[in-house]
Design a protein around this motif. Structure first.
Motif, PDB file in Angstrom:
ATOM      1  N   PHE A  62       0.662  -0.771  -0.188  1.00  0.00           N
ATOM      2  CA  PHE A  62      -0.131   0.158  -0.074  1.00  0.00           C
ATOM      3  C   PHE A  62       1.278   1.144  -0.109  1.00  0.00           C
ATOM      4  O   PHE A  62       1.493   1.879   0.776  1.00  0.00           O
ATOM      5  CB  PHE A  62      -0.689  -0.103   0.663  1.00  0.00           C
ATOM      6  N   PRO A  63       1.227   1.897  -0.631  1.00  0.00           N
ATOM      7  CA  PRO A  63       1.623   3.045  -1.207  1.00  0.00           C
ATOM      8  C   PRO A  63       0.795   4.562  -0.120  1.00  0.00           C
ATOM      9  O   PRO A  63      -0.270   4.104  -0.292  1.00  0.00           O
ATOM     10  CB  PRO A  63       1.301   4.031  -2.473  1.00  0.00           C
ATOM     11  N   MET A  64       2.160   5.162   0.182  1.00  0.00           N
ATOM     12  CA  MET A  64       1.086   6.094   1.102  1.00  0.00           C
ATOM     13  C   MET A  64       2.563   7.502   0.405  1.00  0.00           C
ATOM     14  O   MET A  64       3.225   7.685   0.486  1.00  0.00           O
ATOM     15  CB  MET A  64       1.912   5.724   2.515  1.00  0.00           C
ATOM     16  N   PHE A  65       1.691   8.853   0.581  1.00  0.00           N
ATOM     17  CA  PHE A  65       2.377  10.106  -0.405  1.00  0.00           C
ATOM     18  C   PHE A  65       3.457  10.563   1.225  1.00  0.00           C
ATOM     19  O   PHE A  65       2.902  10.152   2.177  1.00  0.00           O
ATOM     20  CB  PHE A  65       1.624  11.550  -0.650  1.00  0.00           C
ATOM     21  N   MET A  66       4.434  10.922   1.052  1.00  0.00           N
ATOM     22  CA  MET A  66       4.904  11.759   2.337  1.00  0.00           C
ATOM     23  C   MET A  66       4.517  12.660   2.903  1.00  0.00           C
ATOM     24  O   MET A  66       4.286  12.936   3.670  1.00  0.00           O
ATOM     25  CB  MET A  66       6.189  11.981   1.190  1.00  0.00           C
ATOM     26  N   THR A  67       3.393  13.416   2.240  1.00  0.00           N
ATOM     27  CA  THR A  67       2.612  14.334   3.464  1.00  0.00           C
ATOM     28  C   THR A  67       1.770  13.471   4.641  1.00  0.00           C
ATOM     29  O   THR A  67       1.879  13.559   5.291  1.00  0.00           O
ATOM     30  CB  THR A  67       1.626  15.193   2.363  1.00  0.00           C
ATOM     31  N   MET A  69       2.231  10.164   5.427  1.00  0.00           N
ATOM     32  CA  MET A  69       3.193  10.231   6.425  1.00  0.00           C
ATOM     33  C   MET A  69       3.248  10.975   7.569  1.00  0.00           C
ATOM     34  O   MET A  69       3.370  10.629   8.359  1.00  0.00           O
ATOM     35  CB  MET A  69       4.895   9.124   5.531  1.00  0.00           C
ATOM     36  N   VAL A  70       3.591  12.063   6.984  1.00  0.00           N
ATOM     37  CA  VAL A  70       4.063  13.036   8.082  1.00  0.00           C
ATOM     38  C   VAL A  70       3.128  13.005   8.885  1.00  0.00           C
ATOM     39  O   VAL A  70       3.274  13.651   9.730  1.00  0.00           O
ATOM     40  CB  VAL A  70       4.600  14.461   7.317  1.00  0.00           C
ATOM     41  N   ALA A  71       1.601  13.323   8.240  1.00  0.00           N
ATOM     42  CA  ALA A  71       0.815  13.423   9.513  1.00  0.00           C
ATOM     43  C   ALA A  71       0.155  11.990   9.789  1.00  0.00           C
ATOM     44  O   ALA A  71       0.593  12.974  11.588  1.00  0.00           O
ATOM     45  CB  ALA A  71      -0.740  14.240   7.825  1.00  0.00           C
ATOM     46  N   LEU A  72       0.371  11.396   9.564  1.00  0.00           N
ATOM     47  CA  LEU A  72       0.223   9.584  10.421  1.00  0.00           C
ATOM     48  C   LEU A  72       0.964  10.705  11.285  1.00  0.00           C
ATOM     49  O   LEU A  72       1.184   9.539  12.866  1.00  0.00           O
ATOM     50  CB  LEU A  72       0.711   8.856   9.118  1.00  0.00           C
ATOM     51  N   LEU A  73       2.418  10.540  10.893  1.00  0.00           N
ATOM     52  CA  LEU A  73       3.616  10.700  12.289  1.00  0.00           C
ATOM     53  C   LEU A  73       3.623  11.301  13.527  1.00  0.00           C
ATOM     54  O   LEU A  73       3.327  11.191  15.056  1.00  0.00           O
ATOM     55  CB  LEU A  73       5.193  10.572  12.031  1.00  0.00           C
ATOM     56  N   LYS A  74       2.808  12.784  13.022  1.00  0.00           N
ATOM     57  CA  LYS A  74       2.324  13.636  14.114  1.00  0.00           C
ATOM     58  C   LYS A  74       1.054  13.021  15.055  1.00  0.00           C
ATOM     59  O   LYS A  74       0.934  13.898  16.036  1.00  0.00           O
ATOM     60  CB  LYS A  74       2.365  14.682  13.147  1.00  0.00           C
TER      61      LYS A  74
END
Length: 111
Positions: A62-67, A69-74
């Motif tokens: 499952f691909p995830m856009f970099m933007t 990923m940042v939101a997920l980590l925060k």
């Protein structure tokens, strides 16, 4: 954020296709929240987008856009050694597809 994307392209094995084209025939599925435990496998660069690649226990990707990923980590307190369990939605940016965490509104709508 919510999505108006009603259908998403998957392979016959159930992996999300990041792009439709180049001869692969997608299986168009309803875009509804799905629960999965995913482990980040790495980063991939396509023609127009860089993305993180997540994999589930059945080796579906499952691909995830970099933007996203940042939101997920925060926002996600339960990322453990690169693995996270959650509810996901597919979204489209340009001609590419990727996952992101499902919103509370999307989860409530599925009931």
């Amino acid at each position: 954020m919510s999505t108006k994307l009603t259908k998403a392209p998957f392979t016959e094995r159930g992996a999300l296709m990041d792009y439709v084209g180049y001869g692969a025939t997608p299986e168009w599925r309803d875009n509804t929240p799905f629960r999965a435990t995913l482990t980040v496998e790495g980063i991939e660069r396509g023609r127009s987008a860089a993305r993180f690649i997540w994999k589930d226990s059945e080796a579906r990707t499952f691909p995830m856009f970099m933007t996203d990923m940042v939101a997920l980590l925060k926002a996600t307190p339960n990322v453990d050694r690169g693995t996270v369990d959650g509810w996901w939605m597919v979204q489209k940016r340009g001609q590419n597809y990727g996952i992101r965490p499902a919103t509370e509104t999307e989860l409530a709508a599925r009931a």
